[in-house]
Design a protein around this motif. Structure first.
Motif, PDB file in Angstrom:
ATOM      1  N   ARG A  23      26.590  89.947  11.054  1.00 55.60           N
ATOM      2  CA  ARG A  23      27.750  90.527  10.354  1.00 55.60           C
ATOM      3  C   ARG A  23      28.236  89.668   9.197  1.00 55.60           C
ATOM      4  NH1 ARG A  23      31.049  94.579  12.704  1.00 55.60           N
ATOM      5  NH2 ARG A  23      32.762  93.732  11.458  1.00 55.60           N
ATOM      6  N   GLY A  24      27.863  88.393   9.173  1.00 54.68           N
ATOM      7  CA  GLY A  24      28.391  87.504   8.134  1.00 54.68           C
ATOM      8  C   GLY A  24      27.381  86.486   7.693  1.00 54.68           C
ATOM      9  N   ILE A  64      36.049  85.398  11.926  1.00 54.81           N
ATOM     10  CA  ILE A  64      35.488  85.009  13.212  1.00 54.81           C
ATOM     11  C   ILE A  64      34.473  83.896  12.982  1.00 54.81           C
ATOM     12  CG2 ILE A  64      34.295  85.780  15.288  1.00 54.81           C
ATOM     13  CD1 ILE A  64      36.905  87.269  14.860  1.00 54.81           C
ATOM     14  N   VAL A  65      34.720  82.748  13.576  1.00 54.81           N
ATOM     15  CA  VAL A  65      33.785  81.627  13.497  1.00 54.81           C
ATOM     16  C   VAL A  65      33.250  81.363  14.896  1.00 54.81           C
ATOM     17  CG1 VAL A  65      33.485  79.174  12.976  1.00 54.81           C
ATOM     18  CG2 VAL A  65      34.998  80.575  11.550  1.00 54.81           C
ATOM     19  N   MET A  66      31.924  81.254  15.008  1.00 56.22           N
ATOM     20  CA  MET A  66      31.296  80.853  16.262  1.00 56.22           C
ATOM     21  C   MET A  66      30.408  79.656  15.966  1.00 56.22           C
ATOM     22  SD  MET A  66      30.291  84.505  18.032  1.00 56.22           S
ATOM     23  CE  MET A  66      31.505  85.836  18.135  1.00 56.22           C
ATOM     24  N   THR A 103      28.314  80.191  12.413  1.00 55.30           N
ATOM     25  CA  THR A 103      28.388  81.498  11.776  1.00 55.30           C
ATOM     26  C   THR A 103      29.835  81.902  11.578  1.00 55.30           C
ATOM     27  OG1 THR A 103      27.702  83.834  11.920  1.00 55.30           O
ATOM     28  CG2 THR A 103      28.272  82.741  13.997  1.00 55.30           C
ATOM     29  N   CYS A 104      30.100  82.594  10.493  1.00 51.32           N
ATOM     30  CA  CYS A 104      31.425  83.165  10.302  1.00 51.32           C
ATOM     31  C   CYS A 104      31.274  84.533   9.659  1.00 51.32           C
ATOM     32  CB  CYS A 104      32.335  82.262   9.468  1.00 51.32           C
ATOM     33  SG  CYS A 104      31.894  82.134   7.733  1.00 51.32           S
ATOM     34  N   SER A 105      32.187  85.415  10.016  1.00 48.57           N
ATOM     35  CA  SER A 105      32.175  86.761   9.474  1.00 48.57           C
ATOM     36  C   SER A 105      33.614  87.194   9.247  1.00 48.57           C
ATOM     37  CB  SER A 105      31.477  87.733  10.433  1.00 48.57           C
ATOM     38  OG  SER A 105      32.130  87.743  11.692  1.00 48.57           O
ATOM     39  N   PHE A 123      32.480  82.703   0.383  1.00 48.98           N
ATOM     40  CA  PHE A 123      33.300  83.907   0.357  1.00 48.98           C
ATOM     41  C   PHE A 123      32.913  84.852  -0.793  1.00 48.98           C
ATOM     42  CE2 PHE A 123      35.799  81.068   2.959  1.00 48.98           C
ATOM     43  CZ  PHE A 123      36.312  81.910   3.936  1.00 48.98           C
ATOM     44  N   GLY A 124      31.712  84.701  -1.292  1.00 51.87           N
ATOM     45  CA  GLY A 124      31.215  85.635  -2.288  1.00 51.87           C
ATOM     46  C   GLY A 124      31.592  85.293  -3.697  1.00 51.87           C
TER      47      GLY A 124
END
Length: 278
Positions: free
Chosen positions: A38-39, A200-202, A229-231, A275-276
């Motif tokens: 997702r991210g 969301i950071v995992m 990962t972050c999304s 962040f793009g």
């Protein structure tokens, strides 16, 4: 990285799997796989040295290396982290900016609560074994959709690594069980309607088995390499995490997402392009 349409990020949720390193690649982790897609995601991020829980979680939350935050497992277990430290935690930064907003930490490893996260800054703190912890976090999310910063630490992978050996089948099964428990939390996030405006950071604090099959603490790649990962809004699905991102950068990424000031004394940074931005 291409610019992506961005909604406002209203909260940040950090879920940490203690001792999982980059071994998630070898385990069945359908929940993590979904969120990595997702991210932005990597299996090659680097944690700090020494690769020990207090040093690593301390760097994630305080944005500086262990040499500066001064934490170790023994110290975190018996001493409260000073509220006037020049290296504030992410929670303290959030509280000082918005003292009325809800902050929460749910951990299995209790020293995080007082030895790493400061007292007196309004953090709702809960410590209990992993299975009960997952359910407690899910209940909290459903009752508090206005939570601003939430940190969760599961301990099962590290316990299994010490008992069976990092990379061994029982250890990989512990990672898969942690993935299942993470799914309980993420289902609550979706049920509460928080999915589209949350960061969301995992991640994990360290790996293991580099020198000692049942230990960690060295700078061996098996100890030091971690998944991250972050999304969320502004982060392109399926994107690569910019090269050089480390575990220490996590709090800076959260601050950037929430519009919080990044303390000048932090060594944490936001990798260009995450962040793009062009």
């Amino acid at each position: 990285m291409n610019q992506v349409e961005s909604k406002e990020i209203r909260r940040a949720i950090i879920i940490g799997w203690d001792g999982a390193g980059s071994f998630v690649e070898q385990a069945e982790t359908p929940v993590l796989d979904r969120w990595m897609a997702r991210g932005g995601a990597t299996l090659g991020a680097q944690t700090v040295f020494p690769t020990i829980s207090a040093e690593c979680w301390g760097s994630l939350l305080h944005g500086v290396t262990p040499e500066k935050h001064g934490l170790n497992n023994d110290k975190a277990a018996v001493e409260k982290y000073p509220g006037d430290s020049p290296y504030p935690s992410l929670f303290r930064v959030a509280h000082e900016a918005y003292p009325e907003r809800k902050l929460a930490a749910f951990t299995c490893w209790k020293p995080i609560m007082e030895g790493i996260i400061e007292e007196g800054i309004g953090v709702h703190k809960v410590s209990m074994p992993d299975p009960e912890l997952a359910l407690a976090v899910a209940d909290y999310i459903r009752s508090n959709p206005d939570v601003y910063v939430l940190f969760v630490q599961f301990d099962l992978p590290d316990c299994a690594g010490h008992q069976y050996g990092y990379g061994e089948p029982d250890y990989l099964r512990a990672i898969s069980e942690t993935d299942r428990m993470t799914g309980v939390i993420m289902q609550a996030v979706e049920d509460a309607g928080m999915l589209e405006d949350s960061l969301i950071v995992m991640t994990t604090d360290h790996g293991g088995g580099g020198v000692n099959p049942k230990g960690h603490g060295t700078d061996h790649p098996l100890d030091k390499t971690v998944f991250w990962t972050c999304s969320g809004p502004g982060i392109a699905a399926g994107s690569a995490v910019p090269e050089g991102l480390g575990l220490i950068d996590t709090s800076a990424v959260v601050c950037r997402a929430l519009g919080l000031p990044i303390p000048g004394q932090w060594e944490a940074r936001v990798p260009e392009g995450l962040f793009g931005e062009a």
